[in-house]
Structures are given as C-alpha cells and as structure tokens.
Write an enzyme that holds these catalytic residues in place. Sequence first.
Site, PDB file in Angstrom:
ATOM      1  N   ASP A 296       3.126  -5.320  -4.864  1.00  0.00           N
ATOM      2  CA  ASP A 296       2.560  -4.051  -4.368  1.00  0.00           C
ATOM      3  C   ASP A 296       3.602  -2.930  -4.339  1.00  0.00           C
ATOM      4  O   ASP A 296       3.325  -1.795  -4.722  1.00  0.00           O
ATOM      5  CB  ASP A 296       1.988  -4.230  -2.952  1.00  0.00           C
TER       6      ASP A 296
ATOM      7  N   LYS B 290      -2.974 -12.311   2.333  1.00  0.00           N
ATOM      8  CA  LYS B 290      -1.614 -12.150   1.805  1.00  0.00           C
ATOM      9  C   LYS B 290      -0.556 -12.887   2.631  1.00  0.00           C
ATOM     10  O   LYS B 290       0.418 -13.388   2.079  1.00  0.00           O
ATOM     11  CB  LYS B 290      -1.261 -10.663   1.703  1.00  0.00           C
TER      12      LYS B 290
ATOM     13  N   THR C 246      -5.633 -10.989  -2.163  1.00  0.00           N
ATOM     14  CA  THR C 246      -5.795  -9.714  -1.458  1.00  0.00           C
ATOM     15  C   THR C 246      -6.278  -9.968  -0.036  1.00  0.00           C
ATOM     16  O   THR C 246      -6.290 -11.111   0.435  1.00  0.00           O
ATOM     17  CB  THR C 246      -6.676  -8.753  -2.300  1.00  0.00           C
TER      18      THR C 246
HETATM   19  P1  NDP Z   1      -3.982  -4.235   7.382  1.00  0.00           P
HETATM   20  O1  NDP Z   1      -5.275  -4.587   8.032  1.00  0.00           O
HETATM   21  O2  NDP Z   1      -2.926  -5.286   7.247  1.00  0.00           O
HETATM   22  O3  NDP Z   1      -3.302  -3.012   8.193  1.00  0.00           O
HETATM   23  C1  NDP Z   1      -4.077  -1.940   8.613  1.00  0.00           C
HETATM   24  C2  NDP Z   1      -3.204  -0.764   9.046  1.00  0.00           C
HETATM   25  O4  NDP Z   1      -4.057   0.356   9.315  1.00  0.00           O
HETATM   26  C3  NDP Z   1      -2.399  -1.038  10.301  1.00  0.00           C
HETATM   27  O5  NDP Z   1      -1.208  -0.304  10.256  1.00  0.00           O
HETATM   28  C4  NDP Z   1      -3.347  -0.496  11.376  1.00  0.00           C
HETATM   29  O6  NDP Z   1      -2.690  -0.097  12.571  1.00  0.00           O
HETATM   30  C5  NDP Z   1      -3.886   0.728  10.683  1.00  0.00           C
HETATM   31  N1  NDP Z   1      -5.183   1.141  11.253  1.00  0.00           N
HETATM   32  C6  NDP Z   1      -6.369   0.511  11.120  1.00  0.00           C
HETATM   33  N2  NDP Z   1      -7.337   1.185  11.793  1.00  0.00           N
HETATM   34  C7  NDP Z   1      -6.725   2.249  12.377  1.00  0.00           C
HETATM   35  C8  NDP Z   1      -7.181   3.303  13.211  1.00  0.00           C
HETATM   36  N3  NDP Z   1      -8.468   3.412  13.588  1.00  0.00           N
HETATM   37  N4  NDP Z   1      -6.299   4.236  13.609  1.00  0.00           N
HETATM   38  C9  NDP Z   1      -5.000   4.142  13.233  1.00  0.00           C
HETATM   39  N5  NDP Z   1      -4.497   3.155  12.447  1.00  0.00           N
HETATM   40  C10 NDP Z   1      -5.356   2.230  12.030  1.00  0.00           C
HETATM   41  O7  NDP Z   1      -4.390  -3.603   5.959  1.00  0.00           O
HETATM   42  P2  NDP Z   1      -3.468  -3.516   4.670  1.00  0.00           P
HETATM   43  O8  NDP Z   1      -2.122  -3.102   5.134  1.00  0.00           O
HETATM   44  O9  NDP Z   1      -3.566  -4.744   3.854  1.00  0.00           O
HETATM   45  O10 NDP Z   1      -4.167  -2.344   3.813  1.00  0.00           O
HETATM   46  C11 NDP Z   1      -3.949  -0.974   4.105  1.00  0.00           C
HETATM   47  C12 NDP Z   1      -4.568  -0.118   2.997  1.00  0.00           C
HETATM   48  O11 NDP Z   1      -3.821  -0.220   1.807  1.00  0.00           O
HETATM   49  C13 NDP Z   1      -6.001  -0.490   2.639  1.00  0.00           C
HETATM   50  O12 NDP Z   1      -6.757   0.708   2.534  1.00  0.00           O
HETATM   51  C14 NDP Z   1      -5.873  -1.151   1.285  1.00  0.00           C
HETATM   52  O13 NDP Z   1      -7.027  -0.959   0.500  1.00  0.00           O
HETATM   53  C15 NDP Z   1      -4.694  -0.384   0.707  1.00  0.00           C
HETATM   54  N6  NDP Z   1      -3.986  -1.143  -0.345  1.00  0.00           N
HETATM   55  C16 NDP Z   1      -3.967  -0.622  -1.610  1.00  0.00           C
HETATM   56  C17 NDP Z   1      -3.317  -1.272  -2.622  1.00  0.00           C
HETATM   57  C18 NDP Z   1      -3.311  -0.665  -3.995  1.00  0.00           C
HETATM   58  O14 NDP Z   1      -2.913  -1.354  -4.940  1.00  0.00           O
HETATM   59  N7  NDP Z   1      -3.686   0.573  -4.150  1.00  0.00           N
HETATM   60  C19 NDP Z   1      -2.614  -2.548  -2.415  1.00  0.00           C
HETATM   61  C20 NDP Z   1      -2.668  -3.002  -1.041  1.00  0.00           C
HETATM   62  C21 NDP Z   1      -3.356  -2.323  -0.056  1.00  0.00           C
HETATM   63  P3  NDP Z   1      -2.505  -1.147  13.799  1.00  0.00           P
HETATM   64  O15 NDP Z   1      -1.268  -1.934  13.482  1.00  0.00           O
HETATM   65  O16 NDP Z   1      -2.364  -0.250  14.984  1.00  0.00           O
HETATM   66  O17 NDP Z   1      -3.750  -1.993  13.846  1.00  0.00           O
END
Ligand code: NDP
Length: 283
Positions: free
Chosen positions: A113, A76, A72
């Site tokens: 996922d 990843k 996680t």
């Molecule tokens: P990443 O850190 O890889 O990506 C984060 C994302 O959130 C990016 O698109 C980022 O945008 C955006 N973001 C972060 N902060 C802000 C902000 N202040 N304003 C706007 N956009 C923002 O995280 P993950 O993709 O790995 O995880 C995303 C979510 O998915 C998490 O909450 C995680 O817990 C959940 N998840 C749940 C799973 C499940 O089984 N239920 C499995 C996998 C993940 P930018 O590109 O602009 O930084």
Amino acid sequence: MGRWFPAGRADLPYFCVVGSPIAHSKSPAIHGAFAAQLDVQLRYERVEVEAGQLAAAVAEFQAYGGRGMNVTLPLKEEAWQLAASRTPRAAQAGAANTLWFTDDGAVAVDNTDGAGLVRDLEVNHGVSLAGRRILLLGAGGAARGVVPALLDAAPASLAISNRTPARAAALCASFVDRAVLEVVPWGQAPETRPDVIINGTTLSLHGELPPLPATAVAAGSVCYDMMYANEATPFVAWARGLGARLALDGLGMLVEQAAESFARWHDLRPATAPVIAALRGAR
Ligand code: NDP
C-alpha cells in the site's frame, strides 16, 4: 467443493483477493489487465472471507494450488499474524495486503500500500515528498501501512492526526526507532501548514469530512484521499474548493499497489498508466 475454493486443483495459476465486503473490488480487473499486457496466463477472482477466517481460507487456498492472494479489509492484520516471513516494510507496518507461499510451503507476506501511494504521488503526479511536511489523517490499517514508505521518501516531517488519540500515539511509538512523528490533536492542523495532507480515514466512505480547519490548505497544497469514487470524494471536493494545487483520490494508489503485488508474484512490472486511464474512463 471447498468452503471458499473449488475442490481439486486450479487449472491455471490461481490468484484471488479476499476480504469482506469484496463484491466491488476492482482487483480482478486490474490484475487481468496487467496479465493481458504482459501475456501472463492466470485466473484471478474475488472471494468473500470474513474476519477470523483467514487462516482457514489460506489453508484451503494452498491445497487448491493457489499462488498469490491479495488481502483487504478487515483481514490485513490477520494476514500479518499468520505469516512465517514478512518483507521489512510489512514487518514495520503490522498489516499485510499481499500473500504467497515460499518453496517450502510457508506463508510470506508483503505490504504494497505504501509503495503504491508514494508511486502514485511521485511518479504519476510529480509530487516529490522529500523535504515536505506531511499530515496523515487516520491511524488505522491503511495509515499504518503507508508510514514506512512515507518515511523512506524522506519528508521534512510526518504528523499523524486521528480521532482516537491513543491509536495515533501507538502508531508513532511503533516507528520511534525510525523517526519522531508528531501527534496533532484531531480537528486541528499542525502549527506550520503541511505541504501534503493524506486522508487515510474511512470518513469519505460515509460522505463525511475530517474536521480540519480551512487554513490547513493553501494554493500550493497537495491533498490526497486514499478513498476513490466515481465522483469527487468529500475530501477531494473540499480541497478543490479551497484551491489546493492537487486534490487526488486513491484510484492511482489502488492500481500501483496492485502492480507491486503483481511484480512480487510474477517478476514482471506492468505499465500502470493505461490501467488507471481505463478505470477512470469506465467509472
Ligand atoms: P480502518 O478501519 O483500519 O481505520 C479507519 C480509520 O478511520 C481510523 O483512523 C478511524 O479512527 C478513522 N475513522 C473512522 N470513522 C471515523 C469518524 N467518524 N471520524 C473520524 N475518524 C474516523 O480502515 P483502513 O485504514 O483499512 O482504511 C482507511 C481508508 O483507506 C478506507 O477508505 C480504504 O478504502 C482506504 N484504502 C485505500 C487503498 C487504496 O489502494 N486506494 C488501500 C487501503 C485503504 P479511529 O482510530 O478513531 O477509529
């Protein structure tokens, strides 16, 4: 004693989830429940592994006799990089959450996922994605991981909106041979209202909402937050307040992606409904 795993060899078939932070991971409880259901003997633990450390941790895990590892945040992409072989959906996603060793000891990975998200929507909640307009918020690891499965579900369209537009554009570009994905400016909704909105950002973790106009949601909308929490996440509460038909959090996805990993490792498919119900009851 190794850095991450004990010295010697594991007494039972050994599995773990690695990441940082890892203390609150529900994966041991989920895999333990699956194992009890199917009478499988195993040990499954949480192991804190920081960014940049996965290759060393996997080598130690293999020496310990480890069978399978869930990966996680923030590892990843590292898991994907170090694999000698990848399932097609992991290859497309550019990120992996499930790892094991082939007969010759090489590292193989999958990304479960997307299958977990689609199963939760389609099987657990009866939402068919075929012919639907989907808006996916975010372009990080989770968003990227679910795109192959969303495309397999044959939606009418898939639009991506992300705070950093270059990341949304890069995500769309990497799927260009499969579909034309539309990029929607952050804070705007697509011209035609989406049927399904999936929040794949980390905003809910910080108690924040994506800046979507309220007109993006109507009575027939399905809104899904990949985040899950004991109470409604901000996105779920927002969607409910706007009268969405379904406003769901990611607990079902979590259990379904775990079931996909379990099936990959043990060749057995656990029933997920009782495990989701137990976790909902426990929180
Ligand atoms: P990443 O850190 O890889 O990506 C984060 C994302 O959130 C990016 O698109 C980022 O945008 C955006 N973001 C972060 N902060 C802000 C902000 N202040 N304003 C706007 N956009 C923002 O995280 P993950 O993709 O790995 O995880 C995303 C979510 O998915 C998490 O909450 C995680 O817990 C959940 N998840 C749940 C799973 C499940 O089984 N239920 C499995 C996998 C993940 P930018 O590109 O602009 O930084």
